[in-house]
Design a protein around this motif. Structure first.
Motif, PDB file in Angstrom:
ATOM      1  N   MET A 171       0.747  -1.251   0.025  1.00 13.17           N
ATOM      2  CA  MET A 171      -0.049  -0.110   0.215  1.00 13.17           C
ATOM      3  C   MET A 171       0.880   1.207   0.015  1.00 13.17           C
ATOM      4  SD  MET A 171      -2.920   1.323   2.753  1.00 13.17           S
ATOM      5  CE  MET A 171      -3.705  -0.054   2.978  1.00 13.17           C
ATOM      6  N   SER A 172       0.401   2.301  -0.800  1.00 12.26           N
ATOM      7  CA  SER A 172       1.497   3.570  -0.827  1.00 12.26           C
ATOM      8  C   SER A 172       0.943   4.241   0.454  1.00 12.26           C
ATOM      9  CB  SER A 172       0.959   4.357  -2.038  1.00 12.26           C
ATOM     10  OG  SER A 172      -0.363   5.110  -1.685  1.00 12.26           O
ATOM     11  N   LEU A 173       2.275   5.124   0.632  1.00  9.88           N
ATOM     12  CA  LEU A 173       2.075   5.936   1.767  1.00  9.88           C
ATOM     13  C   LEU A 173       0.967   6.722   1.877  1.00  9.88           C
ATOM     14  CD1 LEU A 173       4.201   7.249   4.310  1.00  9.88           C
ATOM     15  CD2 LEU A 173       3.902   9.069   2.637  1.00  9.88           C
ATOM     16  N   TRP A 174       0.356   7.149   0.692  1.00  8.99           N
ATOM     17  CA  TRP A 174      -0.547   8.173   0.541  1.00  8.99           C
ATOM     18  C   TRP A 174      -2.017   7.443   0.975  1.00  8.99           C
ATOM     19  CZ3 TRP A 174       1.562  12.636   0.997  1.00  8.99           C
ATOM     20  CH2 TRP A 174       2.581  12.726   0.673  1.00  8.99           C
ATOM     21  N   LEU A 175      -2.193   6.411   0.738  1.00 10.66           N
ATOM     22  CA  LEU A 175      -3.254   5.389   1.132  1.00 10.66           C
ATOM     23  C   LEU A 175      -3.053   5.162   2.354  1.00 10.66           C
ATOM     24  CD1 LEU A 175      -3.540   3.111  -2.064  1.00 10.66           C
ATOM     25  CD2 LEU A 175      -5.265   5.026  -1.355  1.00 10.66           C
ATOM     26  N   GLU A 176      -2.039   4.808   3.088  1.00 12.68           N
ATOM     27  CA  GLU A 176      -1.729   4.615   4.309  1.00 12.68           C
ATOM     28  C   GLU A 176      -2.256   5.844   5.229  1.00 12.68           C
ATOM     29  OE1 GLU A 176       1.991   3.384   5.536  1.00 12.68           O
ATOM     30  OE2 GLU A 176       2.207   1.730   3.923  1.00 12.68           O
ATOM     31  N   LEU A 177      -1.755   7.014   4.641  1.00 10.28           N
ATOM     32  CA  LEU A 177      -2.377   8.496   5.536  1.00 10.28           C
ATOM     33  C   LEU A 177      -3.564   8.671   5.410  1.00 10.28           C
ATOM     34  CD1 LEU A 177       0.633  10.563   4.619  1.00 10.28           C
ATOM     35  CD2 LEU A 177       0.414   9.821   6.827  1.00 10.28           C
ATOM     36  N   GLU A 178      -4.331   7.997   4.369  1.00  5.96           N
ATOM     37  CA  GLU A 178      -5.605   8.312   3.844  1.00  5.96           C
ATOM     38  C   GLU A 178      -6.726   7.615   4.872  1.00  5.96           C
ATOM     39  OE1 GLU A 178      -8.697   6.957   0.459  1.00  5.96           O
ATOM     40  OE2 GLU A 178      -6.998   8.008  -0.117  1.00  5.96           O
ATOM     41  N   LYS A 179      -6.177   6.221   5.358  1.00  9.19           N
ATOM     42  CA  LYS A 179      -6.705   5.487   6.403  1.00  9.19           C
ATOM     43  C   LYS A 179      -6.355   5.734   7.798  1.00  9.19           C
ATOM     44  CE  LYS A 179      -7.171   1.886   2.909  1.00  9.19           C
ATOM     45  NZ  LYS A 179      -8.216   2.087   2.141  1.00  9.19           N
ATOM     46  N   ALA A 180      -5.432   6.561   7.855  1.00 10.93           N
ATOM     47  CA  ALA A 180      -5.018   6.896   9.267  1.00 10.93           C
ATOM     48  C   ALA A 180      -5.728   7.591  10.198  1.00 10.93           C
ATOM     49  CB  ALA A 180      -3.391   7.501   9.117  1.00 10.93           C
ATOM     50  N   GLY A 181      -5.715   7.317  11.377  1.00  6.09           N
ATOM     51  CA  GLY A 181      -6.335   7.883  12.398  1.00  6.09           C
ATOM     52  C   GLY A 181      -5.849   9.185  12.779  1.00  6.09           C
ATOM     53  N   LEU A 182      -6.573  10.129  13.473  1.00  3.79           N
ATOM     54  CA  LEU A 182      -6.069  11.488  14.007  1.00  3.79           C
ATOM     55  C   LEU A 182      -5.116  11.216  14.871  1.00  3.79           C
ATOM     56  CD1 LEU A 182      -6.909  14.285  14.064  1.00  3.79           C
ATOM     57  CD2 LEU A 182      -7.991  13.833  16.092  1.00  3.79           C
ATOM     58  N   ASP A 183      -3.874  12.035  14.401  1.00  2.40           N
ATOM     59  CA  ASP A 183      -2.615  12.206  15.283  1.00  2.40           C
ATOM     60  C   ASP A 183      -1.608  10.993  14.834  1.00  2.40           C
ATOM     61  OD1 ASP A 183      -2.948  14.814  16.305  1.00  2.40           O
ATOM     62  OD2 ASP A 183      -3.983  13.980  18.022  1.00  2.40           O
ATOM     63  N   GLU A 184      -2.003  10.068  14.050  1.00  2.00           N
ATOM     64  CA  GLU A 184      -0.874   8.987  13.485  1.00  2.00           C
ATOM     65  C   GLU A 184      -0.076   9.926  12.871  1.00  2.00           C
ATOM     66  OE1 GLU A 184      -1.919   5.505  11.819  1.00  2.00           O
ATOM     67  OE2 GLU A 184      -4.011   5.431  12.678  1.00  2.00           O
ATOM     68  N   SER A 185       1.164   9.513  12.760  1.00  2.98           N
ATOM     69  CA  SER A 185       2.377  10.432  11.817  1.00  2.98           C
ATOM     70  C   SER A 185       3.300   9.213  11.167  1.00  2.98           C
ATOM     71  CB  SER A 185       3.293  11.318  12.581  1.00  2.98           C
ATOM     72  OG  SER A 185       3.763  10.260  13.724  1.00  2.98           O
ATOM     73  N   ARG A 186       4.038   9.685  10.097  1.00  2.00           N
ATOM     74  CA  ARG A 186       5.271   9.107   9.472  1.00  2.00           C
ATOM     75  C   ARG A 186       6.177  10.067   9.559  1.00  2.00           C
ATOM     76  NH1 ARG A 186       1.247   6.340   9.655  1.00  2.00           N
ATOM     77  NH2 ARG A 186       0.485   4.814   8.385  1.00  2.00           N
ATOM     78  N   PRO A 187       7.395   9.174   9.454  1.00  2.00           N
ATOM     79  CA  PRO A 187       8.679  10.268   9.426  1.00  2.00           C
ATOM     80  C   PRO A 187       8.663  11.150   7.999  1.00  2.00           C
ATOM     81  CG  PRO A 187       9.246   7.912   9.900  1.00  2.00           C
ATOM     82  CD  PRO A 187       7.717   7.840   9.181  1.00  2.00           C
ATOM     83  N   LEU A 188       9.355  12.441   8.303  1.00  4.44           N
ATOM     84  CA  LEU A 188       9.340  13.370   7.388  1.00  4.44           C
ATOM     85  C   LEU A 188      10.028  12.697   5.940  1.00  4.44           C
ATOM     86  CD1 LEU A 188       8.862  16.054   6.027  1.00  4.44           C
ATOM     87  CD2 LEU A 188      10.913  16.928   7.197  1.00  4.44           C
ATOM     88  N   SER A 189      11.059  12.198   6.308  1.00  2.00           N
ATOM     89  CA  SER A 189      12.083  11.633   5.179  1.00  2.00           C
ATOM     90  C   SER A 189      11.162  10.676   4.268  1.00  2.00           C
ATOM     91  CB  SER A 189      13.345  10.850   5.772  1.00  2.00           C
ATOM     92  OG  SER A 189      13.190   9.886   6.742  1.00  2.00           O
ATOM     93  N   GLU A 190      10.438   9.870   5.065  1.00  2.00           N
ATOM     94  CA  GLU A 190       9.657   8.886   4.377  1.00  2.00           C
ATOM     95  C   GLU A 190       8.403   9.269   3.499  1.00  2.00           C
ATOM     96  OE1 GLU A 190       6.102   5.405   5.698  1.00  2.00           O
ATOM     97  OE2 GLU A 190       8.049   5.759   6.976  1.00  2.00           O
ATOM     98  N   VAL A 191       8.082  10.412   4.015  1.00  2.00           N
ATOM     99  CA  VAL A 191       6.990  11.266   3.273  1.00  2.00           C
ATOM    100  C   VAL A 191       7.627  11.938   2.086  1.00  2.00           C
ATOM    101  CG1 VAL A 191       5.587  13.296   3.272  1.00  2.00           C
ATOM    102  CG2 VAL A 191       5.443  11.159   5.213  1.00  2.00           C
ATOM    103  N   LEU A 192       8.709  12.590   2.142  1.00  2.00           N
ATOM    104  CA  LEU A 192       9.408  13.437   1.232  1.00  2.00           C
ATOM    105  C   LEU A 192       9.741  12.557   0.157  1.00  2.00           C
ATOM    106  CD1 LEU A 192      11.768  15.816   2.976  1.00  2.00           C
ATOM    107  CD2 LEU A 192       9.476  16.196   1.957  1.00  2.00           C
ATOM    108  N   ASP A 193      10.140  11.103   0.318  1.00  2.00           N
ATOM    109  CA  ASP A 193      10.714  10.091  -0.667  1.00  2.00           C
ATOM    110  C   ASP A 193       9.337   9.629  -1.485  1.00  2.00           C
ATOM    111  OD1 ASP A 193      13.440  10.169   0.367  1.00  2.00           O
ATOM    112  OD2 ASP A 193      12.984   8.303   1.551  1.00  2.00           O
TER     113      ASP A 193
END
Length: 135
Positions: free
Chosen positions: A1-23
């Motif tokens: 699953m792509s990071l963007w789909l993971e974030l779409e399904k994420a709950g409030l205040d869940e987070s990912r490392p900035l470097s992972e998102v920039l990649d």
């Protein structure tokens, strides 16, 4: 699953490392992403510009907005020569990571024409009307 789909399904205040998102950002073929600058307290849209990864990382690290100038092919630190700087208040990525919203504190006019916003040409009834003048 792509990071963007993971974030779409994420709950409030869940987070990912900035470097992972920039990649995961889908940079265009020139390595750029569209950036919309908006005044943080009034919500006025000030301008649209472009960021490469270096400009985005510098903006996030310094708190002063830095863009990529497509015409000059170099980093463009907003206000470096004019003094009309943008202080970053918050940065947001859209749902699929292909645009950045920069909530800023604008010092002086945002537009190179001296107008508060670059969006001063209103389109209505088959005409374009200028709705603001230089300050």
């Amino acid at each position: 699953m792509s990071l963007w789909l993971e974030l779409e399904k994420a709950g409030l205040d869940e987070s990912r490392p900035l470097s992972e998102v920039l990649d995961a950002i889908p940079w265009n073929t020139d390595g750029l992403i569209a950036a919309i600058a908006q005044q943080h307290d009034s919500a006025e849209v000030l301008m649209l510009a472009w960021l490469n990864r270096t400009a985005l990382e510098e903006t996030l690290a310094s708190g002063q907005v830095c863009y990529w100038s497509r015409s000059r092919q170099q980093l463009w630190r907003k206000g470096e020569t004019s003094g009309h700087r943008q202080r970053l208040v918050e940065a947001r990525l859209d749902c699929d990571g292909d645009a950045v919203l920069l909530l800023v504190e604008q010092h002086g006019p945002a537009c190179h024409t001296g107008r508060p916003s670059c969006f001063y040409n209103a389109v209505s009834e088959a005409r374009v009307r200028v709705i603001s003048v230089a300050q």
